[in-house]
Design an enzyme around this catalytic site. Sequence first.
Site, PDB file in Angstrom:
ATOM      1  N   ASP A 217       0.831  -1.201   0.000  1.00  0.00           N
ATOM      2  CA  ASP A 217       0.000   0.000   0.000  1.00  0.00           C
ATOM      3  C   ASP A 217       0.872   1.259   0.000  1.00  0.00           C
ATOM      4  O   ASP A 217       1.860   1.331   0.729  1.00  0.00           O
ATOM      5  CB  ASP A 217      -0.847  -0.041   1.284  1.00  0.00           C
ATOM      6  CG  ASP A 217      -1.936   1.009   1.337  1.00  0.00           C
ATOM      7  OD1 ASP A 217      -2.847   0.943   0.503  1.00  0.00           O
ATOM      8  OD2 ASP A 217      -1.873   1.892   2.221  1.00  0.00           O
ATOM      9  N   GLU A 267      14.379 -15.472   0.693  1.00  0.00           N
ATOM     10  CA  GLU A 267      14.652 -16.558   1.651  1.00  0.00           C
ATOM     11  C   GLU A 267      13.690 -17.719   1.432  1.00  0.00           C
ATOM     12  O   GLU A 267      13.870 -18.797   1.967  1.00  0.00           O
ATOM     13  CB  GLU A 267      14.462 -16.051   3.099  1.00  0.00           C
ATOM     14  CG  GLU A 267      15.524 -15.084   3.563  1.00  0.00           C
ATOM     15  CD  GLU A 267      15.137 -14.380   4.875  1.00  0.00           C
ATOM     16  OE1 GLU A 267      14.157 -14.804   5.527  1.00  0.00           O
ATOM     17  OE2 GLU A 267      15.823 -13.410   5.230  1.00  0.00           O
TER      18      GLU A 267
HETATM   19  C1  GLC Z   1      -4.284   2.978  -0.536  1.00  0.00           C
HETATM   20  C2  GLC Z   1      -5.490   2.095  -0.370  1.00  0.00           C
HETATM   21  C3  GLC Z   1      -6.612   2.933   0.138  1.00  0.00           C
HETATM   22  C4  GLC Z   1      -6.225   3.539   1.471  1.00  0.00           C
HETATM   23  C5  GLC Z   1      -4.915   4.311   1.353  1.00  0.00           C
HETATM   24  C6  GLC Z   1      -4.331   4.622   2.704  1.00  0.00           C
HETATM   25  O1  GLC Z   1      -4.449   3.919  -1.538  1.00  0.00           O
HETATM   26  O2  GLC Z   1      -5.778   1.448  -1.565  1.00  0.00           O
HETATM   27  O3  GLC Z   1      -7.789   2.193   0.276  1.00  0.00           O
HETATM   28  O4  GLC Z   1      -7.223   4.391   1.913  1.00  0.00           O
HETATM   29  O5  GLC Z   1      -3.944   3.574   0.676  1.00  0.00           O
HETATM   30  O6  GLC Z   1      -3.858   3.447   3.301  1.00  0.00           O
END
Ligand code: GLC
Length: 583
Positions: A217, A267
């Site tokens: 993310d 790993e």
């Molecule tokens: C990313 C995710 C989203 C979230 C953001 C903050 O863009 O896809 O859903 O709100 O990150 O974590």
Amino acid sequence: MTDTLHTAPSTELLTDDPTWWRQAAVYQIYPRSFADSNGDGIGDLPGITAKVPYLTQLGVDAVWLSPFYPSALADGGYDVDDYRDVDPKIGTLAQFDEMIDALHAAGIRVIADLVPNHSSDRHVWFQEALAAPAGSPARARYIFRDGLGDGGELPPSDWTSIFGGPAWTRVADGQWYLHSFASEQPDWDWDNPEVREDFLTTLRFWSDRGVDGFRVDVAHGLAKSLPEVLPSKAELDALPKADGDHPLWDRDEVHEIYASWREVFDEYDPPRIAVAEAWVEPSRRARYASASGLGQAFNFDLLEADFDATQFHDIITYNLDAAEASGSSTTWVFSNHDVVRHATRYGLPALDGRDVKQGAEWLLSGGTSPEVDVETGLRRARAASLFMLGLPGSAYVYQGEELGLPEVADIPADERQDPSFFRNPGVDIGRDGCRVPLPWAREGSSFGFGPGDAHLPQPSWFGEYSVEAEDADPTSTLALYRAALAARRDLQTDETLEWLPVDGRDDVLHFVRPGGWHVVCVFGTEPVDLAALGLGGAASGGAASGGAASGGAASGGAEVLVASGPLSDAGQLPGETAAWLRA
Ligand code: GLC
Ligand code: CA
């Protein structure tokens, strides 16, 4: 760590092919909205386990689970309290193990969502930071600053968060912390060695449990360089985004972090994989996709495009070249938990390059203006998806798109959950409309989502799009995805395609993959004569508008393998329709 811990799951269907991800069809599960096993209204891990037969029949190679960690759900689980546990509201670690075993036994890999840019404000380390004084080691894991003004009562800068509102929040002793997203999501300080080490522990924790890879993310946000005197928002916005030296985004040093993760991935046997969610300039995506880093990166170019042949052609060409240059494979995605579902987007007027998120204005109007052409939206979405599933590279499918599910626009304000709705009133309606729990049955309190209600309200028309309804209909979108994914398994070969010219039609795209796999899509409304494309004899009579085409082979002619809509007897592919053929 010994190597014996890290062997591949001992199931027959999973190979130890280290390149399994390169052209995988990956199904994104948003766990809280997928299937609820116990009737509390929230989707859960046993719910996923119970749907393994559905996923098998759908024919996906892997699932990506959006966050399932303990969370107050300030941002749908992207506010993580504990990276190495399961939210008790949706299951236990033991149920996680059962789920992964069931998926693996069905030959389906598992990709976990990792959220490294920020934790939640309930994470033990953030709680420790709050309890500790300014300047303490506990605060140094996050980004704390003194405020401006005589008493430090002003935030350290005028920056706004991605969800709107200020990017700084003040704590009891007067200091401020940075949060790129909601105030419940404090940003980690990735210069801190403890933070780095802790994430390596997390990667091993899930990899040891059998997770096959990670979706990372906000991968472009971790490395930051904040000078003593912070630039203003206006100064920040004016800085170049693509030179690797922006204070907040896409800094070159972020790749040192991913190089250290790669050592952990390697790993394992097969090595764990990762795909970056990096909203960066296309020219900088390759860094994230590098084999010494995360290995693969999303491109959201098709997701941001209109249903338009020229745009699709140029995006595909660019990304295939870029993937080849990086050594990775490319990724394709139309829908996910952050955007308006593509069956709806394609039923709205094209944006023609306007810098607005597709569907944003429509959502703000409560789904009334402009009016959605539901039929056109679905017809185009089916064509686009079939076309996309024919491309080289990985295909990411978001739960519900295999049902042709539209966006839900009319969620009452008091039932909305997304922080971008609350933090940006009147500007952003939030992402709840693509996160409404799936309809599994035509009827029932939550259309089969679970024995109880659903945590977001489902509209009355949801039953028409249910798995139950579509399962019984050979022309359904579900039948189309099943047929396409099954055929794709057989047809997928080298990661190449060759564009074939389509005389006199700039609204039709035609390419061929190795082995004589032809993919044609008509973006305009006029039919195209398949014989004119060298695919004569392809008329397949009543080929189901979903699913595999029946009896598509005319002697000596091309065979229709799958079509997104019915072909005419005269060998014409109708407007806004795609087909796969074998010549
Ligand atoms: C990313 C995710 C989203 C979230 C953001 C903050 O863009 O896809 O859903 O709100 O990150 O974590
Ligand atoms: Ca539940």
